[in-house]
Design a protein around this motif. Structure first.
Motif, PDB file in Angstrom:
ATOM      1  N   ILE A   8      19.317   9.805  54.197  1.00  0.00           N
ATOM      2  CA  ILE A   8      19.585  10.589  52.989  1.00  0.00           C
ATOM      3  C   ILE A   8      19.613   9.663  51.780  1.00  0.00           C
ATOM      4  O   ILE A   8      20.203   8.584  51.817  1.00  0.00           O
ATOM      5  N   ILE A   9      18.987  10.104  50.688  1.00  0.00           N
ATOM      6  CA  ILE A   9      19.115   9.425  49.400  1.00  0.00           C
ATOM      7  C   ILE A   9      19.631  10.448  48.397  1.00  0.00           C
ATOM      8  O   ILE A   9      18.978  11.462  48.134  1.00  0.00           O
ATOM      9  N   PHE A  10      20.813  10.204  47.855  1.00  0.00           N
ATOM     10  CA  PHE A  10      21.399  11.122  46.887  1.00  0.00           C
ATOM     11  C   PHE A  10      20.855  10.819  45.497  1.00  0.00           C
ATOM     12  O   PHE A  10      20.891   9.679  45.027  1.00  0.00           O
ATOM     13  N   THR A  11      20.360  11.863  44.854  1.00  0.00           N
ATOM     14  CA  THR A  11      19.733  11.693  43.542  1.00  0.00           C
ATOM     15  C   THR A  11      20.734  11.767  42.399  1.00  0.00           C
ATOM     16  O   THR A  11      20.484  11.209  41.323  1.00  0.00           O
ATOM     17  N   ASN A  12      21.858  12.453  42.596  1.00  0.00           N
ATOM     18  CA  ASN A  12      22.811  12.605  41.486  1.00  0.00           C
ATOM     19  C   ASN A  12      24.139  11.886  41.731  1.00  0.00           C
ATOM     20  O   ASN A  12      24.976  11.829  40.836  1.00  0.00           O
ATOM     21  N   PHE A  13      24.361  11.358  42.933  1.00  0.00           N
ATOM     22  CA  PHE A  13      25.544  10.546  43.207  1.00  0.00           C
ATOM     23  C   PHE A  13      25.106   9.294  43.956  1.00  0.00           C
ATOM     24  O   PHE A  13      25.338   9.150  45.152  1.00  0.00           O
ATOM     25  N   PRO A  14      24.436   8.369  43.254  1.00  0.00           N
ATOM     26  CA  PRO A  14      23.900   7.181  43.930  1.00  0.00           C
ATOM     27  C   PRO A  14      24.960   6.336  44.613  1.00  0.00           C
ATOM     28  O   PRO A  14      24.635   5.543  45.502  1.00  0.00           O
ATOM     29  N   ALA A  15      26.232   6.505  44.226  1.00  0.00           N
ATOM     30  CA  ALA A  15      27.291   5.738  44.885  1.00  0.00           C
ATOM     31  C   ALA A  15      27.321   6.021  46.381  1.00  0.00           C
ATOM     32  O   ALA A  15      27.658   5.143  47.194  1.00  0.00           O
ATOM     33  N   LEU A  16      26.951   7.244  46.770  1.00  0.00           N
ATOM     34  CA  LEU A  16      26.957   7.602  48.191  1.00  0.00           C
ATOM     35  C   LEU A  16      25.847   6.916  48.970  1.00  0.00           C
ATOM     36  O   LEU A  16      25.863   6.915  50.201  1.00  0.00           O
ATOM     37  N   ASN A  17      24.876   6.355  48.279  1.00  0.00           N
ATOM     38  CA  ASN A  17      23.811   5.631  48.960  1.00  0.00           C
ATOM     39  C   ASN A  17      24.266   4.247  49.400  1.00  0.00           C
ATOM     40  O   ASN A  17      23.540   3.546  50.108  1.00  0.00           O
TER      41      ASN A  17
END
Length: 285
Positions: free
Chosen positions: A117-126
């Protein structure tokens, strides 16, 4: 191929949520996992190495990382009592086995990772997250442990929603912690001011003059803390107050538009319908 996702679209699948005790004697060696992991320290102290970065942890610490990340705990004299959660961000593997064991680094097989998964609006989760003081998530995690231990009707659905709340709290805490405490305190003051003056023609410039900041800084604060612009935030607040007035007063629609800061009745009606799907008059009781 990584799957791009917005945080709002997650439907977490919780494989297991359980209490876990680690001591110096039974502290496991460095490992990786095929699903995502989250730990919360209930008691005890120690440290954790997540992908080469070392964090001191103690009661209230919460740690998160995605699958395929190397991690290792170190325990001080007092044992670490933690809540551990194994999960996915989607339901794509919800029919899979109950849980997966951790794997030694030399035995890890990348192709077995359950989701990319790559989060586009919460990059911290990446990336990995370690917050040292997040007691707000504890009640939700305790509820997850109980639900996971004694599953009943709709348990998976309940666990999904509890995990959403936990991840939301963590994302907010991480977003507020990263800029610095001064920025977070400043933004809270700005929000309180907006709640009291939402009907006024507020702009980044007027707020900057009020709080002695640059307009660009105000814009950056809103993007960092809400994910939307000041203008969008104001419109949402105004619609919410307009909805309350429509249902609790006999004020005309034009008066409500004026009192909630809209420049014209026609724009108010247009934007209100865009937000709710209904005209303002539809909410008259």
């Amino acid at each position: 191929m990584p799957q791009q996702m917005r945080f709002e679209d997650i439907t977490p699948f919780v494989r297991i949520a359980m209490n876990l005790d680690l001591s110096k004697e039974n502290c496991p060696p460095p490992a990786l996992s095929y699903d995502h992991r989250l730990f919360y320290v209930v008691s005890g102290t120690g440290s954790i190495d997540i992908d080469g970065t070392d964090y001191e942890i103690g009661p209230g610490s919460v740690m998160y990382w995605m699958s395929g990340i190397r991690y290792a705990f170190r325990v001080d004299d007092e044992p670490l009592n933690m809540i551990a959660v194994n999960f996915d961000f989607t339901q794509n593997n919800s029919s899979d086995i109950l849980t997966y064991p951790t794997v030694a680094p030399q035995s890890f097989e990348k192709e077995k990772v359950l989701e990319h998964i790559i989060f586009t609006n919460f990059p911290a989760l990446n990336n990995s997250i370690c917050l040292l003081d997040s007691p707000a998530v504890l009640p939700y995690l305790q509820a997850m442990v109980q639900e996971s231990a004694i599953p009943t009707l709709l348990s998976n659905f309940h666990l999904t929603n509890l995990m959403r709340v936990v991840l939301t709290v963590i994302c907010r805490a991480d977003a507020y912690a990263n800029p610095n405490k001064h920025a977070s305190d400043s933004f809270q003051k700005i929000l309180h001011y907006i709640q009291d003056h939402y009907a006024q023609p507020l702009t980044n410039k007027s707020l900057a003059e009020r709080f002695n900041y640059h307009p660009n800084y105000i814009s950056q604060l809103f993007t960092a803390h809400t994910g939307i612009s000041l203008h969008q935030y104001l419109l949402r607040i105004r619609v919410r107050h307009a909805l309350y007035l429509l249902q609790t007063t006999e004020l005309s629609i034009s008066d409500i538009a004026s009192r909630t800061g809209f420049c014209s009745t026609s724009y108010f009606c247009q934007y209100f319908k865009k937000c709710t799907g209904y005209s303002p008059s539809s909410f008259r009781l």
